[in-house]
Design a protein around this motif. Structure first.
Motif, PDB file in Angstrom:
ATOM      1  N   SER A  44       0.986  -1.315   0.091  1.00  0.00           N
ATOM      2  CA  SER A  44      -0.123  -0.054  -0.078  1.00  0.00           C
ATOM      3  C   SER A  44       0.925   1.339  -0.211  1.00  0.00           C
ATOM      4  O   SER A  44       0.566   2.323  -0.718  1.00  0.00           O
ATOM      5  CB  SER A  44      -1.092  -0.102   1.110  1.00  0.00           C
ATOM      6  OG  SER A  44      -0.315  -0.047   2.334  1.00  0.00           O
ATOM      7  N   GLU A  45       2.008   1.171   0.617  1.00  0.00           N
ATOM      8  CA  GLU A  45       2.843   2.436   0.627  1.00  0.00           C
ATOM      9  C   GLU A  45       3.623   2.656  -0.551  1.00  0.00           C
ATOM     10  O   GLU A  45       3.702   3.760  -1.003  1.00  0.00           O
ATOM     11  CB  GLU A  45       3.877   2.171   1.936  1.00  0.00           C
ATOM     12  CG  GLU A  45       3.164   2.359   3.373  1.00  0.00           C
ATOM     13  CD  GLU A  45       3.896   1.864   4.602  1.00  0.00           C
ATOM     14  OE1 GLU A  45       3.689   2.012   5.628  1.00  0.00           O
ATOM     15  OE2 GLU A  45       5.180   1.007   4.105  1.00  0.00           O
ATOM     16  N   ILE A  64       0.854   4.092  -2.656  1.00  0.00           N
ATOM     17  CA  ILE A  64       0.531   5.427  -2.486  1.00  0.00           C
ATOM     18  C   ILE A  64       1.547   6.450  -2.973  1.00  0.00           C
ATOM     19  O   ILE A  64       1.417   7.499  -3.669  1.00  0.00           O
ATOM     20  CB  ILE A  64       0.249   5.837  -0.837  1.00  0.00           C
ATOM     21  CG1 ILE A  64      -0.769   5.014  -0.335  1.00  0.00           C
ATOM     22  CG2 ILE A  64       0.362   7.065  -0.496  1.00  0.00           C
ATOM     23  CD1 ILE A  64      -0.772   4.814   1.133  1.00  0.00           C
ATOM     24  N   LEU A 115      -9.281   5.157  -0.248  1.00  0.00           N
ATOM     25  CA  LEU A 115      -8.353   5.644   0.755  1.00  0.00           C
ATOM     26  C   LEU A 115      -6.802   5.674   0.014  1.00  0.00           C
ATOM     27  O   LEU A 115      -6.137   6.613   0.330  1.00  0.00           O
ATOM     28  CB  LEU A 115      -8.252   4.458   1.780  1.00  0.00           C
ATOM     29  CG  LEU A 115      -7.456   4.775   2.879  1.00  0.00           C
ATOM     30  CD1 LEU A 115      -8.011   5.593   3.854  1.00  0.00           C
ATOM     31  CD2 LEU A 115      -6.543   3.655   3.419  1.00  0.00           C
ATOM     32  N   ILE A 116      -6.818   4.908  -0.727  1.00  0.00           N
ATOM     33  CA  ILE A 116      -5.159   4.904  -1.403  1.00  0.00           C
ATOM     34  C   ILE A 116      -5.090   6.080  -2.392  1.00  0.00           C
ATOM     35  O   ILE A 116      -4.172   7.007  -1.963  1.00  0.00           O
ATOM     36  CB  ILE A 116      -4.835   3.627  -2.050  1.00  0.00           C
ATOM     37  CG1 ILE A 116      -5.062   2.372  -1.293  1.00  0.00           C
ATOM     38  CG2 ILE A 116      -3.281   3.879  -2.980  1.00  0.00           C
ATOM     39  CD1 ILE A 116      -4.105   2.350  -0.215  1.00  0.00           C
ATOM     40  N   LEU A 135      -4.880   9.274   0.111  1.00  0.00           N
ATOM     41  CA  LEU A 135      -3.603   9.344   0.672  1.00  0.00           C
ATOM     42  C   LEU A 135      -2.309   9.664  -0.399  1.00  0.00           C
ATOM     43  O   LEU A 135      -1.508  10.474  -0.123  1.00  0.00           O
ATOM     44  CB  LEU A 135      -3.043   7.939   1.468  1.00  0.00           C
ATOM     45  CG  LEU A 135      -3.858   7.750   2.736  1.00  0.00           C
ATOM     46  CD1 LEU A 135      -3.574   6.018   2.932  1.00  0.00           C
ATOM     47  CD2 LEU A 135      -3.579   8.665   3.720  1.00  0.00           C
ATOM     48  N   ASP A 156      -1.941   8.754   7.839  1.00  0.00           N
ATOM     49  CA  ASP A 156      -2.641   7.492   8.125  1.00  0.00           C
ATOM     50  C   ASP A 156      -2.240   6.877   9.423  1.00  0.00           C
ATOM     51  O   ASP A 156      -1.656   5.685   9.384  1.00  0.00           O
ATOM     52  CB  ASP A 156      -2.526   6.537   6.835  1.00  0.00           C
ATOM     53  CG  ASP A 156      -3.424   5.211   6.966  1.00  0.00           C
ATOM     54  OD1 ASP A 156      -4.353   5.348   7.934  1.00  0.00           O
ATOM     55  OD2 ASP A 156      -3.033   4.174   6.521  1.00  0.00           O
ATOM     56  N   ARG A 173      -4.734   1.843   5.557  1.00  0.00           N
ATOM     57  CA  ARG A 173      -3.990   1.523   4.193  1.00  0.00           C
ATOM     58  C   ARG A 173      -3.790   0.085   4.082  1.00  0.00           C
ATOM     59  O   ARG A 173      -4.077  -0.559   3.128  1.00  0.00           O
ATOM     60  CB  ARG A 173      -2.872   2.552   3.902  1.00  0.00           C
ATOM     61  CG  ARG A 173      -1.721   1.967   4.616  1.00  0.00           C
ATOM     62  CD  ARG A 173      -0.461   3.150   4.503  1.00  0.00           C
ATOM     63  NE  ARG A 173       0.557   2.745   5.630  1.00  0.00           N
ATOM     64  CZ  ARG A 173       0.517   3.306   6.904  1.00  0.00           C
ATOM     65  NH1 ARG A 173      -0.576   3.939   7.308  1.00  0.00           N
ATOM     66  NH2 ARG A 173       1.644   3.025   7.644  1.00  0.00           N
TER      67      ARG A 173
END
Lengths: 261, 290
Positions: free
Chosen positions: A9-10, A13, A33-34, A37, A246, A251
């Motif tokens: 996820s990071e 993002i 959400l993604i 962010l 977050d 995430r």
């Protein structure tokens, strides 16, 4: 092998935040959400000029963290209710990143319904929402948490909610110069529309992903002659995401880490 | 010249086959107490125009909807609206599916007494192929551009929920977003307002007047309806009732829907408020953070 110090996820993002680089002073809207962010990270790193809302009706000078806010007070700098959003869309000062259910080789996207009969669809989804107006007016990017043939479809999408580069949809006399599709971020790769005639091409593969996996999971032909490895998150990016944007790690639920990484 | 009426009185203005616009957005500031009056009444074959949430879902399950004009139907807490989905997948309602902005443009045209509103929105998408009644036109100027002529969406009745109103129909909405309510009101022959609170005209001052979004000449009737948006939110007074909405969302089969109707919709407003947990419960619902 040692587990990398960032999650999928990071990585997504950070890769998705690149969509807004050098795009100017526009309203950055990340739906889901993604994407949200990613837009927030863009504003806090390479593109401080971006405008952004608190997710409701106020413009904020600093992106608002996701999840329970504890004592955080949004830093309000202006107003952007729905009526004004439609005016902002009209003048094109916006770059949205959305999560469509389907996309085809033209970049046409669908969030309305699945099935070939619109009178009684197999699965009714949200309706077209703002996709037709967004895509005819301003820049749009997309995020897909599951890169597969059901979302990257071989035929045209079931309902063209978001406009793409389909020549058969271009009416005589229609102005299409404001149609501008940016990046496609998935859990496997980053793609863009910079091939000949806006053909979709692989721009980068996430670390550990083979090109064949992307080809096998895409329903249309991809250009893939010059891709790189998706850059991994910097410590600065990771600390902004983890410590500020977050803090509750939402995430990870939105896009679980790859167990086989 | 008071415009205060009882909630049941709106039904005498609504006939089967009419086009009804409903204000609010998704699960936010929907005039639900007025929607429940519609659900209880014997009117049918309605054309409903809405940025839809549970208002649309309930009207679908109660078989009141002939046609829906919409840009989306969503509960927001759970993105998909189960009752609307069921009606669509069974093919039981006609639809005019629009873009959110296009819906607004149709209302603006009606409110300006124009036949259509000119825009690019819809071009290149299936909005045009699925709605052959929406035509394109050529610009009469030298650009000769092909544009969409979004037809006016004329409403017979608009239903709107506000925070305060006086008995003349001077209304005040204090939430962070007016949504598209003013355009619904202008597009409609008659507008009925449900209000959290009735105020006296002499309580209105410069500060309040900043929250008055449309003039009283557009208002036909005012109904006092505290907590009248429940189970949707009326920010800043109360948030949406996630638990209630989730139970409603599950009640899609005929028996469960009839039970929901019996337990909540069939009641008068005071009994409804008790049945959903009372005023203290509603006041305690947290205002949503997006």
């Amino acid at each position: 092998m040692e587990k990398p110090s960032y999650t999928l996820s990071e990585l997504c993002i950070c890769a998705a935040s690149e969509a807004w680089r050098d795009g100017g002073e526009v309203l950055a809207t990340g739906i889901g959400l993604i994407p949200r962010l990613a837009a927030s990270l863009a504003k806090m790193t390479h593109s401080p000029e971006l405008m952004m809302t608190d997710g409701e009706a106020y413009l904020v000078s600093e992106p608002v963290p996701v999840g329970p806010r504890d004592n955080y007070q949004p830093k309000i700098e202006g107003y952007m209710n729905y009526s004004r959003v439609f005016l902002n869309i009209g003048i094109g000062h916006r770059h949205a990143m959305t999560g469509p259910v389907q996309m085809d080789k033209y970049g046409q996207t669908n969030i309305s319904f699945i099935g070939d009969n619109h009178l009684s669809p197999k699965a009714q989804l949200l309706g077209a929402r703002g996709f037709p107006g967004n895509t005819i007016n301003h820049t749009n990017s997309m995020f897909f948490p599951n890169h597969n043939n059901r979302c990257f479809v071989g035929n045209e999408v079931d309902m063209v909610s978001g406009v793409g580069y389909n020549p058969s949809k271009k009416l005589k006399g229609m102005k299409s110069e404001f149609i501008n599709l940016g990046l496609i971020i998935s859990n496997l790769s980053v793609m863009d529309f910079k091939g000949p005639n806006n053909q979709i091409q692989v721009k980068s593969l996430h670390p550990g992903v083979e090109i064949q996996e992307v080809i096998d999971n895409t329903g249309f032909e991809l250009l893939h002659d010059k891709y790189v490895v998706t850059p991994t998150p910097s410590n600065e990016q990771l600390s902004i995401i983890r410590d500020f944007l977050d803090p509750h790690n939402l995430r990870e639920q939105a896009l679980p880490d790859r167990s086989d990484k | 010249m008071t415009k205060i009426i009882g909630s049941k009185d709106i039904i005498s203005h609504i006939r089967s086959g009419m086009t009804i616009g409903i204000g609010g957005w998704g699960s936010r500031r929907k005039p639900m107490s007025l929607v429940r009056e519609l659900l209880k009444s014997d009117v049918e074959d309605l054309t409903i125009v809405s940025y839809g949430g549970p208002d649309v879902g309930m009207l679908c399950s109660a078989k009141k909807v002939k046609k829906l004009i919409f840009g989306f139907v969503s509960m927001e807490t759970t993105p998909l609206e189960s009752h609307f989905r069921k009606a669509r997948q069974e093919g039981s309602i006609e639809v005019m599916e629009l873009d959110e902005g296009l819906l607004q443009f149709g209302l603006i045209a009606a409110g300006m007494r124009l036949p259509f509103f000119t825009t690019r929105v819809g071009l290149g998408s299936d909005i045009l192929s699925l709605n052959p009644e929406i035509k394109t036109i050529s610009s009469p100027y030298k650009d000769n551009e092909t544009l969409v002529a979004m037809p006016a969406i004329e409403l017979d009745v608009a239903l709107i929920h506000v925070h305060e109103s006086d008995d003349l129909g001077n209304t005040f909405i204090y939430g962070p977003d007016l949504f598209i309510d003013d355009k619904f009101v202008r597009a409609s022959s008659k507008t009925f307002i449900s209000t959290e609170r009735i105020i006296k005209t002499d309580e209105i001052d410069k500060n309040k007047s900043m929250f008055n979004w449309f003039e009283r000449s557009l208002v036909t009737g005012v109904i006092e309806s505290p907590y009248g948006a429940h189970p949707t939110a009326a920010t800043p007074n109360y948030g949406f009732d996630k638990e209630h909405l989730s139970n409603y969302s599950k009640a899609t089969d005929q028996i469960e829907w009839e039970a929901y109707f019996e337990n909540y919709i069939s009641l008068d407003h005071e009994s409804y408020l008790k049945a959903v947990g009372g005023k203290d419960h509603i006041t305690s619902l947290e205002v949503p953070v997006f």
